[in-house]
Design an enzyme around this catalytic site. Structure first.
Site, PDB file in Angstrom:
ATOM      1  CB  THR A   1      -0.888   0.033   1.251  1.00 58.70           C
ATOM      2  OG1 THR A   1      -0.023   0.056   2.383  1.00 58.70           O
ATOM      3  CG2 THR A   1      -1.796  -1.168   1.327  1.00 58.70           C
TER       4      THR A   1
ATOM      5  CD  GLU B   1      -5.236  -2.300   2.242  1.00 55.85           C
ATOM      6  OE1 GLU B   1      -5.639  -1.784   1.184  1.00 55.85           O
ATOM      7  OE2 GLU B   1      -4.564  -1.678   3.084  1.00 55.85           O
TER       8      GLU B   1
ATOM      9  CE  LYS C   1     -14.404  12.710  12.136  1.00 57.35           C
ATOM     10  NZ  LYS C   1     -12.991  12.366  12.094  1.00 57.35           N
TER      11      LYS C   1
ATOM     12  CD1 TRP D   1     -18.689  13.845  10.987  1.00 56.84           C
ATOM     13  CD2 TRP D   1     -18.902  11.925   9.846  1.00 56.84           C
ATOM     14  NE1 TRP D   1     -18.237  12.840  11.791  1.00 56.84           N
ATOM     15  CE2 TRP D   1     -18.357  11.650  11.125  1.00 56.84           C
ATOM     16  CE3 TRP D   1     -19.116  10.876   8.962  1.00 56.84           C
ATOM     17  CZ2 TRP D   1     -18.027  10.364  11.522  1.00 56.84           C
ATOM     18  CZ3 TRP D   1     -18.780   9.592   9.362  1.00 56.84           C
ATOM     19  CH2 TRP D   1     -18.242   9.333  10.625  1.00 56.84           C
TER      20      TRP D   1
HETATM   21  P1  ADP Z   1      -3.702   4.250  -1.777  1.00 59.81           P
HETATM   22  O1  ADP Z   1      -4.659   5.291  -2.329  1.00 59.81           O
HETATM   23  O2  ADP Z   1      -3.497   4.362  -0.305  1.00 59.81           O
HETATM   24  O3  ADP Z   1      -2.516   4.069  -2.602  1.00 59.81           O
HETATM   25  P2  ADP Z   1      -5.437   2.250  -2.804  1.00 59.81           P
HETATM   26  O4  ADP Z   1      -5.081   2.473  -4.211  1.00 59.81           O
HETATM   27  O5  ADP Z   1      -5.623   0.890  -2.331  1.00 59.81           O
HETATM   28  O6  ADP Z   1      -4.391   2.850  -1.870  1.00 59.81           O
HETATM   29  O7  ADP Z   1      -6.676   3.169  -2.502  1.00 59.81           O
HETATM   30  C1  ADP Z   1      -7.833   2.729  -1.889  1.00 59.81           C
HETATM   31  C2  ADP Z   1      -8.660   3.880  -1.446  1.00 59.81           C
HETATM   32  O8  ADP Z   1      -8.956   4.761  -2.545  1.00 59.81           O
HETATM   33  C3  ADP Z   1     -10.007   3.476  -0.927  1.00 59.81           C
HETATM   34  O9  ADP Z   1      -9.936   3.042   0.413  1.00 59.81           O
HETATM   35  C4  ADP Z   1     -10.811   4.740  -1.096  1.00 59.81           C
HETATM   36  O10 ADP Z   1     -10.587   5.651  -0.034  1.00 59.81           O
HETATM   37  C5  ADP Z   1     -10.235   5.341  -2.347  1.00 59.81           C
HETATM   38  N1  ADP Z   1     -11.083   5.006  -3.491  1.00 59.81           N
HETATM   39  C6  ADP Z   1     -10.921   4.021  -4.381  1.00 59.81           C
HETATM   40  N2  ADP Z   1     -11.886   4.053  -5.316  1.00 59.81           N
HETATM   41  C7  ADP Z   1     -12.695   5.087  -4.992  1.00 59.81           C
HETATM   42  C8  ADP Z   1     -13.893   5.644  -5.546  1.00 59.81           C
HETATM   43  N3  ADP Z   1     -14.436   5.156  -6.651  1.00 59.81           N
HETATM   44  N4  ADP Z   1     -14.458   6.694  -4.925  1.00 59.81           N
HETATM   45  C9  ADP Z   1     -13.923   7.206  -3.797  1.00 59.81           C
HETATM   46  N5  ADP Z   1     -12.797   6.743  -3.239  1.00 59.81           N
HETATM   47  C10 ADP Z   1     -12.190   5.693  -3.819  1.00 59.81           C
END
Ligand code: ADP
Length: 552
Positions: free
Chosen positions: A189, A334, A441, A446
């Site tokens: 990640t 994940e 917040k 929110w």
């Molecule tokens: P990182 O952004 O930490 O590199 P990931 O690529 O796994 O890791 O990102 C996952 C996160 O991206 C999700 O937990 C969510 O917050 C955000 N995310 C992914 N797809 C969407 C979406 N379609 N709309 C809003 N948020 C999204």
């Protein structure tokens, strides 16, 4: 009593065996580092994947050994995807946009033994060479001649040229039958909080996820498709597209290092791409390029967009100006990554474009295989009423059980907390409000930064927008909107605030608008709010006064 059906473990090699046998002549097209176009097909990919496996076998690497790639999307990367995992080793894809120290940290944490890299990343290899003792060979994805042209290679005796290495291997091999729970690939990640964490996929999770990705209400892939995953192969295995494409026998197109709008558009057109996948920031630039150049897509009919929220204006533009459907999807590293996709339902068939855009703006319906629950701070289940927001927990066969090398229990009664805040509507569509760390917040209520950003992006002079919280003595937090104006425009902060009136509650309207020339993007093309906060806020969480000219 057991059923009387054959027992075949779900192995990634089955995809390769299938695609070679039944779709062997389907093309795999790659844009190379020198801009030339390389053409191969699934049959040759399968054959070269066996050569990769034979090469690794010769080195006697135990099953489960981690093998790293630091590479663009390309046919060679695809051969490695299959050759490494199908031989029982673990493919560890690394994001080249990270700092060399972070890459070195990950390679050491994963204990990578072989390290494949595109020669564009040679300087990274030079920097990490002395700090990665586990790595036995660094294999440059190029020919011997190209390797010879790199600087100073005499000082790096572990370097080999991929083409020389692979050509020395036989293409004859029976893929081993692996326990379907064996590890197949490893992806870290982004590590925005603390060190990156490794997510270790297995053969079973990868195959099941590929089935789902290919389904009509997900990416809807078929053998008639040509797919361009702009999403990098190091970003959650390009969202599983290399596997799903093999499952259905689709043509794949790789853009290599060329992700500028002009190059992408040219490739989409010249290769007659029907479906592409990328994060919203990539599409934002591409759409603006198309509009300024007055261009159209001739074959693209859908795009899968995820990684961060896709603004409704983008979904609408794609649909109305370009006849392209947006498949808005939500997931995370994940989750392999797919959790929800915003497909329509039977009762949506006669809706107007505006109504369709509203539905497709949601993050979508949960796909079979994943289950979701939304709970409040005390763990109570929230109703699916389209307004009760809470923590999103997930479970399923392609959801993480634990991080690589960690003993900490991360599950709550079998559920994984995604760190996202969302509600679910009556029809089962997930609507992400925020990441829990991004939600604002204000006075106990929110404010969704995603809602504010989406609205800001519908202002005619706003190119990019990000909403963050700043500290307020009375309300605890208040929203501040950072805006990148469209070229040759100069929107006033008042005109942007006016744009929100009657569209959101008064107290949700950002108090301050900060203008910037660009927003910091993370390694996967998403807006990096942690960095943005550093740029905009003081240590006490207040907006830096010099950014608020005329607004105080
Ligand atoms: P990182 O952004 O930490 O590199 P990931 O690529 O796994 O890791 O990102 C996952 C996160 O991206 C999700 O937990 C969510 O917050 C955000 N995310 C992914 N797809 C969407 C979406 N379609 N709309 C809003 N948020 C999204």
């Amino acid at each position: 009593m057991f059923g009387l059906m054959q027992d075949h473990p779900l192995n990634i090699s089955s995809l390769l065996i299938h695609v070679e046998k039944y779709h062997g002549d389907t093309e795999i097209v790659s844009k190379c580092l020198d801009s030339s176009i390389h053409r191969t097909n699934w049959k040759t990919i399968a054959s070269r994947a066996r050569q990769v496996a034979n090469g690794l076998n010769r080195w006697d690497l135990a099953s489960g050994t981690r093998i790293a790639t630091l590479a663009w999307n390309s046919y060679r990367h695809l051969e490695l995807f299959y050759g490494i995992s199908c031989s029982g080793r673990v493919l560890h894809t690394i994001n080249p946009r990270l700092h060399p120290d972070q890459i070195s940290w990950m390679a050491n944490h994963a204990e990578d033994v072989i390290f494949y890299f595109d020669i564009t990343f040679y300087s990274t290899v030079q920097k990490m060479y002395d700090t990665t003792p586990h790595i036995r060979h660094y294999i440059a994805l190029c020919t011997e001649e190209e390797l010879m042209q790199l600087d100073d290679i005499a000082n790096y005796p572990k370097l080999l040229a991929y083409e020389t290495w692979i050509n020395a291997q036989s293409s004859q091999l029976e893929w081993p039958v692996l326990d379907e729970n064996s590890a197949s690939s490893l992806c870290y990640t982004s590590g925005t909080t603390g060190n990156p964490k490794g997510v270790l996929y297995n053969h079973r999770s990868t195959i099941l996820h590929a089935f789902t990705a290919a389904l009509p209400d997900a990416i809807g892939l078929s053998a008639t498709d040509t797919v361009l995953p702009v999403v990098p192969m190091f970003h959650v295995n390009a969202w599983g597209i290399p596997y799903a494409a093999a499952m259905v026998g689709a043509k794949l197109v790789f853009h290599g290092q060329f992700s500028d709008s002009q190059s992408l558009y040219h490739l989409l057109e010249s290769e007659k791409v029907t479906v592409a996948g990328a994060v919203p920031t990539v599409w934002m630039s591409l759409l603006s390029y198309l509009q300024t150049q007055n261009l159209k897509f001739s074959t693209l009919n859908r795009t899968i967009i995820g990684g961060s929220a896709c603004p409704p204006v983008m979904i609408q533009t794609f649909l109305e100006k370009f006849g392209v459907s947006v498949l808005h999807a939500w997931g995370m590293t994940e989750m392999s990554p797919i959790g929800t996709v915003a497909g329509l339902r039977n009762n949506h068939r006669n809706l107007s474009n505006d109504e369709i855009v509203k539905i497709r703006t949601k993050q979508g319906r949960v796909v079979f295989g994943v289950d979701i629950k939304i709970i409040d701070d005390d763990g109570n289940l929230l109703p699916s009423d389209g307004k009760s927001s809470g923590h999103v927990l997930v479970k399923g066969p392609w959801i993480i059980q634990n991080y690589f090398k960690s003993t900490e229990n991360i599950l709550d009664d079998g559920w994984f907390d995604t760190g996202d805040i969302a509600c679910m509507d009556e029809e089962g569509y997930l609507i992400i409000t925020d990441r829990s760390k991004d939600v604002i917040k204000s006075g106990g209520e929110w404010i969704s930064s995603i809602d504010i950003e989406n609205l800001a992006l519908s202002h005619p002079e706003v190119a990019m927008a990000a909403c963050i919280a700043y500290k307020d003595p009375k309300w605890d937090e208040r929203p501040c909107l950072i805006v990148v104006p469209k070229p040759s425009t100069q929107p006033s902060s008042q005109s942007i605030k006016d744009h929100f009136v009657d569209k959101v509650a008064k107290w949700q309207i950002p108090d301050f608008i900060v203008f910037k020339d660009a927003l910091p993007l993370g390694a996967t093309g998403k807006i990096l709010k942690t960095q943005l906060r550093k740029e905009v806020l003081t240590e006490n969480g207040l907006i830096k006064p010099d950014l608020l000219e005329g607004q105080l």
